[in-house]
Enzyme design. Structure first.
Site, short mmCIF file in Angstrom:
data_model
loop_
_atom_site.label_atom_id
_atom_site.label_comp_id
_atom_site.label_asym_id
_atom_site.label_seq_id
_atom_site.Cartn_x
_atom_site.Cartn_y
_atom_site.Cartn_z
N TYR A 115 -78.00 2.79 -39.43
CA TYR A 115 -78.18 2.78 -40.88
C TYR A 115 -79.18 3.83 -41.31
CZ TYR A 115 -82.71 0.34 -40.54
OH TYR A 115 -84.01 0.01 -40.27
N ARG A 156 -80.30 12.58 -39.28
CA ARG A 156 -80.69 11.52 -38.34
C ARG A 156 -79.53 10.55 -38.12
NH1 ARG A 156 -85.89 8.01 -39.69
NH2 ARG A 156 -84.48 7.24 -41.30
N ARG A 170 -63.19 -8.89 -29.61
CA ARG A 170 -64.53 -8.92 -29.03
C ARG A 170 -64.53 -8.56 -27.55
NH1 ARG A 170 -68.28 -12.12 -26.55
NH2 ARG A 170 -70.43 -11.83 -27.28
N LYS A 177 -81.57 4.64 -34.91
CA LYS A 177 -81.83 3.73 -36.05
C LYS A 177 -80.72 2.69 -36.13
CE LYS A 177 -83.37 3.94 -40.90
NZ LYS A 177 -84.58 3.14 -40.79
N GLU A 186 -95.47 1.57 -33.68
CA GLU A 186 -95.22 1.79 -35.11
C GLU A 186 -95.25 0.45 -35.83
OE1 GLU A 186 -91.27 3.51 -35.60
OE2 GLU A 186 -90.55 2.36 -33.89
N LEU A 223 -89.19 5.32 -34.01
CA LEU A 223 -88.19 5.97 -34.86
C LEU A 223 -88.78 7.28 -35.38
CD1 LEU A 223 -85.36 5.59 -36.18
CD2 LEU A 223 -86.61 5.01 -38.24
N1 PLP Z 1 -90.15 3.13 -37.97
C1 PLP Z 1 -89.27 2.13 -38.10
C2 PLP Z 1 -89.15 1.12 -37.01
C3 PLP Z 1 -88.48 2.02 -39.26
O1 PLP Z 1 -87.60 1.01 -39.37
C4 PLP Z 1 -88.64 2.97 -40.28
C5 PLP Z 1 -87.83 2.91 -41.50
O2 PLP Z 1 -87.00 2.07 -41.68
C6 PLP Z 1 -89.58 3.99 -40.11
C7 PLP Z 1 -90.31 4.05 -38.94
C8 PLP Z 1 -89.79 5.05 -41.17
O3 PLP Z 1 -88.75 5.96 -41.19
P1 PLP Z 1 -88.35 6.75 -42.52
O4 PLP Z 1 -89.57 7.50 -42.94
O5 PLP Z 1 -87.26 7.64 -42.09
O6 PLP Z 1 -87.95 5.71 -43.52
#
Ligand code: PLP
Length: 283
Positions: A33, A52, A100, A147, A179, A203
């Site tokens: 997503y 991304r 499935r 993501k 994070e 991420l």
């Molecule tokens: N880290 C995680 C785990 C996230 O889920 C997100 C955004 O959803 C981010 C960092 C920040 O990413 P972005 O700046 O691309 O929204």
């Protein structure tokens, strides 16, 4: 008021939007997503989000349902049909519906859905006052650079934060902060800005990349490296970045004030220049 959502080529009232029970996004979290913010009816950093998304799909050998240009058109159409001035567009691609089986289906048509959320993104109490975070162990899988829609652990982290009277959780692995549940984590010490380097552990935030670029342009000192929870607690400032929160100060970690316990000048300045740049470059 019913929203108009996008499902596989159609714009439908949300009540009429339907996905198969056999969709692998539903059965296996086999989906990726993006969340793109909207300011003044325009999309912030759309190209970087699209890039991304392409990378996430490629890492999972997932077929792409649309070209970048088609995705941009669809985002704009959705924003227009919903009269969205400020908020977000959420987009999800799954591998599609198939009987499935753990193995990927030989042929599946990807599912593409998107919807808008009308929420203030520029003027938020959390940006003015800062947020409180707790620390929790990082128990997610090892490919956090993709993501995916496997967001149960981050949801559990948010709930743990709420129960503790905080707003969010920072995740810790081997004493180092990876994070936030849905954002990248930053600290400031002696005017040096520190955020974790890129890798599979976090991420690759689109907002993180934009803020790094803007901070460098403003001649600020930056270190991309791991920082420990102890270092964060002893920092002068802390903040998070994400597409929906932009730059938001963190004023408390595990009940201890960060710096003076109020939003600091570096976070405030970075938020200002980020919003200025986002407004100037939105599509
Ligand atoms: N880290 C995680 C785990 C996230 O889920 C997100 C955004 O959803 C981010 C960092 C920040 O990413 P972005 O700046 O691309 O929204």
């Amino acid at each position: 008021m019913s929203r108009i959502v996008y499902v596989n080529g159609d714009y439908l009232p949300e009540e009429e939007a339907k996905i198969s029970v056999f969709d692998r996004g539903f059965l296996f979290a086999d989906g990726v997503y993006e969340v793109t913010s909207v300011i003044g009816g325009k999309l912030v950093d759309f190209d970087a989000h699209a890039a991304r998304l392409e990378r996430s799909m490629a890492e999972l050998e997932m077929a792409s349902p649309a070209s970048r240009g088609e995705l941009l058109d669809m985002h704009r159409e959705l924003v227009a049909r919903n009269g969205l001035d400020e908020g977000m567009v959420y987009l999800q691609v799954t591998r599609g519906a198939a009987d499935r089986d753990f193995a990927y289906p030989a042929e599946a048509t990807p599912t593409l859905v998107a919807f808008t959320q009308a929420v203030p993104v520029v003027d938020r109490p959390s940006a003015r006052n800062g947020i409180k975070v707790i620390s929790i162990p990082d128990l997610r899988w090892g490919r956090r650079d993709i993501k995916t829609v496997q967001l149960l652990y981050p949801s559990m982290g948010k709930m743990a934060a709420k129960k503790a009277g905080a707003d969010d959780a920072w995740m810790i692995e081997n004493d180092f902060v990876t994070e936030g549940t849905s954002n990248n984590a930053w600290i400031v010490k002696d005017n040096r800005i520190v955020t974790r380097h890129l890798g599979t552990e976090i991420l690759h935030g689109i907002t993180r990349a934009a803020v790094l670029r803007l901070a460098r342009e403003a001649q600020m000192a930056i270190e991309e490296r791991p920082f420990s929870l102890a270092e964060a607690k002893a920092a002068d400032e802390a903040f998070i970045t994400s597409a929906s929160t932009f730059v938001t100060p963190v004023v408390e970690i595990d009940g201890q004030p960060v710096g003076r316990g109020s939003p600091g000048p570096v976070a405030r300045r970075l938020r200002e220049i980020y919003i200025e740049d986002a407004c100037a470059t939105a599509l």
